[in-house]
Scaffold this motif. Structure first.
Motif, PDB file in Angstrom:
ATOM      1  N   ARG A 158       0.789  -1.056  -0.061  1.00 40.31           N
ATOM      2  CA  ARG A 158      -0.095  -0.149  -0.122  1.00 40.31           C
ATOM      3  C   ARG A 158       0.611   1.161  -0.080  1.00 40.31           C
ATOM      4  O   ARG A 158       0.617   2.127  -0.638  1.00 40.31           O
ATOM      5  N   LYS A 159       1.953   1.250   0.805  1.00 40.22           N
ATOM      6  CA  LYS A 159       2.793   2.407   0.961  1.00 40.22           C
ATOM      7  C   LYS A 159       3.739   2.530  -0.512  1.00 40.22           C
ATOM      8  O   LYS A 159       3.605   3.612  -0.984  1.00 40.22           O
ATOM      9  N   LEU A 160       3.900   1.440  -0.982  1.00 40.61           N
ATOM     10  CA  LEU A 160       4.857   1.551  -2.168  1.00 40.61           C
ATOM     11  C   LEU A 160       3.836   2.166  -3.434  1.00 40.61           C
ATOM     12  O   LEU A 160       4.219   2.832  -4.274  1.00 40.61           O
ATOM     13  N   ARG A 161       2.679   1.580  -3.337  1.00 35.84           N
ATOM     14  CA  ARG A 161       1.708   2.106  -4.359  1.00 35.84           C
ATOM     15  C   ARG A 161       1.269   3.663  -4.307  1.00 35.84           C
ATOM     16  O   ARG A 161       1.384   4.330  -5.383  1.00 35.84           O
ATOM     17  N   HIS A 162       1.231   4.098  -2.943  1.00 39.32           N
ATOM     18  CA  HIS A 162       1.099   5.511  -2.724  1.00 39.32           C
ATOM     19  C   HIS A 162       2.137   6.215  -3.205  1.00 39.32           C
ATOM     20  O   HIS A 162       2.140   7.377  -3.844  1.00 39.32           O
ATOM     21  N   VAL A 163       3.666   5.884  -2.769  1.00 39.75           N
ATOM     22  CA  VAL A 163       4.761   6.671  -3.191  1.00 39.75           C
ATOM     23  C   VAL A 163       4.815   6.594  -4.749  1.00 39.75           C
ATOM     24  O   VAL A 163       5.029   7.628  -5.493  1.00 39.75           O
ATOM     25  N   SER A 164       4.527   5.523  -5.226  1.00 37.43           N
ATOM     26  CA  SER A 164       4.594   5.474  -6.640  1.00 37.43           C
ATOM     27  C   SER A 164       3.554   6.251  -7.402  1.00 37.43           C
ATOM     28  O   SER A 164       3.758   6.842  -8.326  1.00 37.43           O
ATOM     29  N   ASP A 165       2.459   6.157  -6.844  1.00 35.43           N
ATOM     30  CA  ASP A 165       1.496   7.044  -7.734  1.00 35.43           C
ATOM     31  C   ASP A 165       1.836   8.677  -7.814  1.00 35.43           C
ATOM     32  O   ASP A 165       1.479   9.409  -8.335  1.00 35.43           O
ATOM     33  N   GLU A 166       2.428   9.134  -6.229  1.00 29.81           N
ATOM     34  CA  GLU A 166       2.696  10.362  -6.162  1.00 29.81           C
ATOM     35  C   GLU A 166       3.777  10.789  -7.296  1.00 29.81           C
ATOM     36  O   GLU A 166       3.776  11.765  -7.961  1.00 29.81           O
ATOM     37  N   PHE A 167       4.907   9.621  -7.504  1.00 30.44           N
ATOM     38  CA  PHE A 167       5.959   9.976  -8.507  1.00 30.44           C
ATOM     39  C   PHE A 167       5.361  10.145  -9.758  1.00 30.44           C
ATOM     40  O   PHE A 167       5.453  10.852 -10.544  1.00 30.44           O
ATOM     41  N   LEU A 168       4.253   9.140 -10.217  1.00 28.19           N
ATOM     42  CA  LEU A 168       3.872   9.057 -11.524  1.00 28.19           C
ATOM     43  C   LEU A 168       2.976  10.297 -11.782  1.00 28.19           C
ATOM     44  O   LEU A 168       2.864  10.883 -13.018  1.00 28.19           O
ATOM     45  N   ILE A 169       2.141  10.944 -10.775  1.00 28.64           N
ATOM     46  CA  ILE A 169       1.480  11.997 -10.842  1.00 28.64           C
ATOM     47  C   ILE A 169       2.377  13.050 -11.102  1.00 28.64           C
ATOM     48  O   ILE A 169       1.990  14.066 -12.297  1.00 28.64           O
ATOM     49  N   HIS A 170       3.300  13.228 -10.519  1.00 24.84           N
ATOM     50  CA  HIS A 170       4.124  14.416 -10.779  1.00 24.84           C
ATOM     51  C   HIS A 170       4.911  14.190 -12.046  1.00 24.84           C
ATOM     52  O   HIS A 170       5.151  15.346 -12.867  1.00 24.84           O
ATOM     53  N   GLU A 171       5.409  13.068 -12.455  1.00 23.87           N
ATOM     54  CA  GLU A 171       6.009  13.138 -13.802  1.00 23.87           C
ATOM     55  C   GLU A 171       5.016  12.958 -15.096  1.00 23.87           C
ATOM     56  O   GLU A 171       5.208  13.473 -16.066  1.00 23.87           O
ATOM     57  N   ASN A 172       3.673  12.722 -14.740  1.00 16.62           N
ATOM     58  CA  ASN A 172       2.948  12.715 -16.008  1.00 16.62           C
ATOM     59  C   ASN A 172       1.933  14.255 -15.771  1.00 16.62           C
ATOM     60  O   ASN A 172       0.911  14.250 -16.559  1.00 16.62           O
ATOM     61  N   ARG A 173       2.204  15.132 -14.964  1.00 11.95           N
ATOM     62  CA  ARG A 173       1.547  16.266 -14.817  1.00 11.95           C
ATOM     63  C   ARG A 173       1.263  17.241 -15.949  1.00 11.95           C
ATOM     64  O   ARG A 173       0.284  17.857 -15.931  1.00 11.95           O
ATOM     65  N   HIS A 174       2.052  16.951 -17.057  1.00 10.09           N
ATOM     66  CA  HIS A 174       1.771  17.671 -18.271  1.00 10.09           C
ATOM     67  C   HIS A 174       1.265  16.959 -19.271  1.00 10.09           C
ATOM     68  O   HIS A 174       1.092  17.341 -20.445  1.00 10.09           O
ATOM     69  N   ARG A 175       0.612  15.511 -18.911  1.00 12.71           N
ATOM     70  CA  ARG A 175      -0.215  14.798 -19.692  1.00 12.71           C
ATOM     71  C   ARG A 175      -1.500  14.402 -19.130  1.00 12.71           C
ATOM     72  O   ARG A 175      -1.825  13.400 -18.566  1.00 12.71           O
ATOM     73  N   PRO A 176      -2.531  15.492 -18.569  1.00 13.18           N
ATOM     74  CA  PRO A 176      -3.588  15.278 -18.052  1.00 13.18           C
ATOM     75  C   PRO A 176      -4.539  14.197 -18.660  1.00 13.18           C
ATOM     76  O   PRO A 176      -5.189  13.316 -17.865  1.00 13.18           O
ATOM     77  N   ASP A 177      -4.539  13.961 -19.821  1.00 13.51           N
ATOM     78  CA  ASP A 177      -5.173  12.944 -20.574  1.00 13.51           C
ATOM     79  C   ASP A 177      -4.800  11.566 -20.075  1.00 13.51           C
ATOM     80  O   ASP A 177      -5.390  10.558 -19.742  1.00 13.51           O
ATOM     81  N   TYR A 178      -3.348  11.199 -20.212  1.00 16.27           N
ATOM     82  CA  TYR A 178      -2.647  10.141 -19.748  1.00 16.27           C
ATOM     83  C   TYR A 178      -3.034  10.013 -18.370  1.00 16.27           C
ATOM     84  O   TYR A 178      -3.288   8.976 -17.533  1.00 16.27           O
TER      85      TYR A 178
END
Length: 183
Positions: A158-178
């Motif tokens: 659960r913690k890994l998924r949360h940290v991973s989601d935060e990273f992916l949201i940040h990295e994909n912030r310029h791709r709102p559709d993705y």
């Protein structure tokens, strides 16, 4: 109700609808199991049971492979070759963990695959995030006999998924559709 022969399409007519039942051409292509010893599913389960003593060593080898891939990433960076090696090692654990009796390790491996798959620039994946995933998989497998492993593994994943989601949201912030499809 009107019924046709077994070699023709059957149409059952009711007051408010019709049911069309096509000919089952595969019926004659399937061999029927008549003896208990001829059951292919039972044979497969028996073969799997005979191999089950090897599962722990196979899972350990998969963990070693994942760890080696991580070290190659650390040494050479995340290039096409090291990316593929790390991804395939994690993906194999994700797929094999349940079969080998280590189902709880699949979640951590799946989270690593998700980070690798959805990072627009894989070279920007922090090594610490890779380390956390690999260490989690290895720890879950190593400590699998603990009576509280389910709680520990669930919290860890659960913690890994949360940290991973935060990273992916940040990295994909310029791709709102993705990003919309990602979370």
């Amino acid at each position: 109700m009107i019924s046709g022969s077994s070699n023709r399409i059957q149409v059952d007519v009711f007051a408010d609808h019709e049911v069309i039942i096509p000919v089952n051409k595969l019926k004659n292509a399937v061999a029927k199991v008549t003896l208990a010893g001829d059951d292919p599913l039972a044979k497969a389960e028996a073969a799997l049971a005979q191999l089950s003593g090897e599962f722990a060593s196979w899972m350990s080898a998969e963990c070693d492979r994942l760890d080696a891939a991580r070290h190659k990433v650390r040494d050479a960076g995340l290039n096409t070759s090291t990316f593929n090696e790390l991804f395939h090692a994690a993906h194999d654990i994700k797929g094999d963990a349940a079969t080998f009796g280590f189902a709880l390790a699949a979640g951590a491996a799946e989270s690593l695959c998700r980070v690798l798959e959805h990072s627009p620039v894989p070279a920007r994946i922090p090594m610490a995030l890779v380390d956390q995933h690999v260490d989690a998989v290895r720890a879950i497998v190593r400590e699998y006999a603990r009576p509280d492993i389910n709680d520990i593994a669930t919290a860890l994943v659960r913690k890994l998924r949360h940290v991973s989601d935060e990273f992916l949201i940040h990295e994909n912030r310029h791709r709102p559709d993705y990003l919309q499809d990602l979370v």
